[in-house]
Motif scaffolding. Structure first.
Motif, PDB file in Angstrom:
ATOM      1  N   ARG A  70      16.404  41.566  70.150  1.00 22.53           N
ATOM      2  CA  ARG A  70      16.306  41.846  68.714  1.00 22.53           C
ATOM      3  C   ARG A  70      17.387  42.858  68.316  1.00 22.53           C
ATOM      4  NH1 ARG A  70      14.704  39.910  64.230  1.00 22.53           N
ATOM      5  NH2 ARG A  70      12.834  39.097  65.151  1.00 22.53           N
ATOM      6  N   ASP A  99      26.306  33.369  69.623  1.00 21.70           N
ATOM      7  CA  ASP A  99      25.329  34.421  69.880  1.00 21.70           C
ATOM      8  C   ASP A  99      23.900  33.908  69.742  1.00 21.70           C
ATOM      9  OD1 ASP A  99      27.268  36.229  70.483  1.00 21.70           O
ATOM     10  OD2 ASP A  99      27.080  37.411  68.662  1.00 21.70           O
ATOM     11  N   ILE A 100      23.628  33.092  68.741  1.00 25.52           N
ATOM     12  CA  ILE A 100      22.265  32.601  68.541  1.00 25.52           C
ATOM     13  C   ILE A 100      21.881  31.649  69.669  1.00 25.52           C
ATOM     14  CG2 ILE A 100      22.344  30.503  67.125  1.00 25.52           C
ATOM     15  CD1 ILE A 100      20.284  33.564  66.345  1.00 25.52           C
ATOM     16  N   ARG A 130      28.724  33.843  65.500  1.00 27.04           N
ATOM     17  CA  ARG A 130      27.294  33.824  65.146  1.00 27.04           C
ATOM     18  C   ARG A 130      26.587  32.667  65.830  1.00 27.04           C
ATOM     19  NH1 ARG A 130      22.954  35.134  63.183  1.00 27.04           N
ATOM     20  NH2 ARG A 130      21.935  34.467  61.294  1.00 27.04           N
ATOM     21  N   VAL A 157      21.004  33.871  72.647  1.00 29.56           N
ATOM     22  CA  VAL A 157      19.689  34.481  72.413  1.00 29.56           C
ATOM     23  C   VAL A 157      18.591  33.471  72.710  1.00 29.56           C
ATOM     24  CG1 VAL A 157      18.141  35.297  70.583  1.00 29.56           C
ATOM     25  CG2 VAL A 157      20.436  36.256  70.795  1.00 29.56           C
ATOM     26  N   TYR A 210      20.730  41.140  68.485  1.00 28.75           N
ATOM     27  CA  TYR A 210      20.809  40.196  67.369  1.00 28.75           C
ATOM     28  C   TYR A 210      21.094  40.929  66.060  1.00 28.75           C
ATOM     29  CZ  TYR A 210      19.309  36.807  63.873  1.00 28.75           C
ATOM     30  OH  TYR A 210      19.251  35.979  62.780  1.00 28.75           O
ATOM     31  N   THR A 241      24.636  42.280  66.092  1.00 31.33           N
ATOM     32  CA  THR A 241      25.586  41.181  65.881  1.00 31.33           C
ATOM     33  C   THR A 241      25.579  40.751  64.424  1.00 31.33           C
ATOM     34  OG1 THR A 241      25.338  40.403  68.149  1.00 31.33           O
ATOM     35  CG2 THR A 241      26.165  38.807  66.550  1.00 31.33           C
ATOM     36  N   ASN A 242      24.386  40.630  63.861  1.00 30.62           N
ATOM     37  CA  ASN A 242      24.283  40.248  62.449  1.00 30.62           C
ATOM     38  C   ASN A 242      25.031  41.238  61.571  1.00 30.62           C
ATOM     39  OD1 ASN A 242      23.035  37.842  62.157  1.00 30.62           O
ATOM     40  ND2 ASN A 242      21.035  38.651  61.622  1.00 30.62           N
TER      41      ASN A 242
END
Length: 175
Positions: A30, A103-104, A100, A107, A33, A36-37
């Motif tokens: 989290r 990365d997702i 993005r 995750v 994430y 990164t966001n």
């Protein structure tokens, strides 16, 4: 080979993380994430600002051409420079979107692996399965088409000794 692959799947099925470890991974994911966001938002905003500045620059250049304060040749040179800069900004925006997406996916893989190692392993492609095997095992000894010994990576041993798990209870002796 198929029988050996089934035996390897059984060895992988002996691995599981404790809920405490899974919760810690989720908390850290989290954080990663959200970080990164935030980085993606800032980078995207900076790229959009550069794009907007280029559009303003182009409008001013066009106004100068229409007002006759700049030659047509000079206009063409400066406009070509703006076009080149605009292409760079568009590529940067595309790269930001790729980051993005990558990365997702990472995750998602980490969460799936921590929550159900065996299923994640079984449903993964060959390259991912190889990566998982290298992550979990340092050696798998085979004799007469049977697995006769398994050595885990040091990180797995450390997690097991810390009782974060990952070797399922009653399956393996502690070292």
């Amino acid at each position: 080979i198929e029988e050996l692959e089934k035996l390897v799947e059984q060895e992988v099925a002996k691995l599981e993380f404790t809920q405490e470890f899974i919760d810690a991974v989720k908390r850290n994911i989290r954080k990663v994430y959200e970080s990164t966001n935030e980085r993606v938002k800032l980078a995207r905003k900076a790229a959009y600002n550069r794009r907007d500045a280029l559009e303003i620059k182009r409008e001013r250049l066009e106004e100068e051409l229409l007002a006759g304060t700049i030659s047509r040749d000079r206009y063409m040179v400066l406009n070509a420079k703006i076009d080149a800069d605009m292409v760079i900004v568009q590529k940067e925006l595309a790269d930001i979107n790729k980051i993005r997406t990558i990365d997702i996916k990472i995750v998602d893989e980490v969460l799936a692996l921590t929550q159900d190692i065996a299923t994640t392993y079984k449903t993964s492609g060959t390259n991912a399965q190889r990566a998982y095997l290298h992550f979990f095992f340092s050696k798998v000894r085979v004799q007469d088409k049977k697995i006769v010994g398994v050595e885990y990576q040091p990180v797995i041993e450390v997690l097991n000794k810390a009782k974060l798990g990952i070797l399922a209870a009653n399956w393996l002796p502690l070292p």
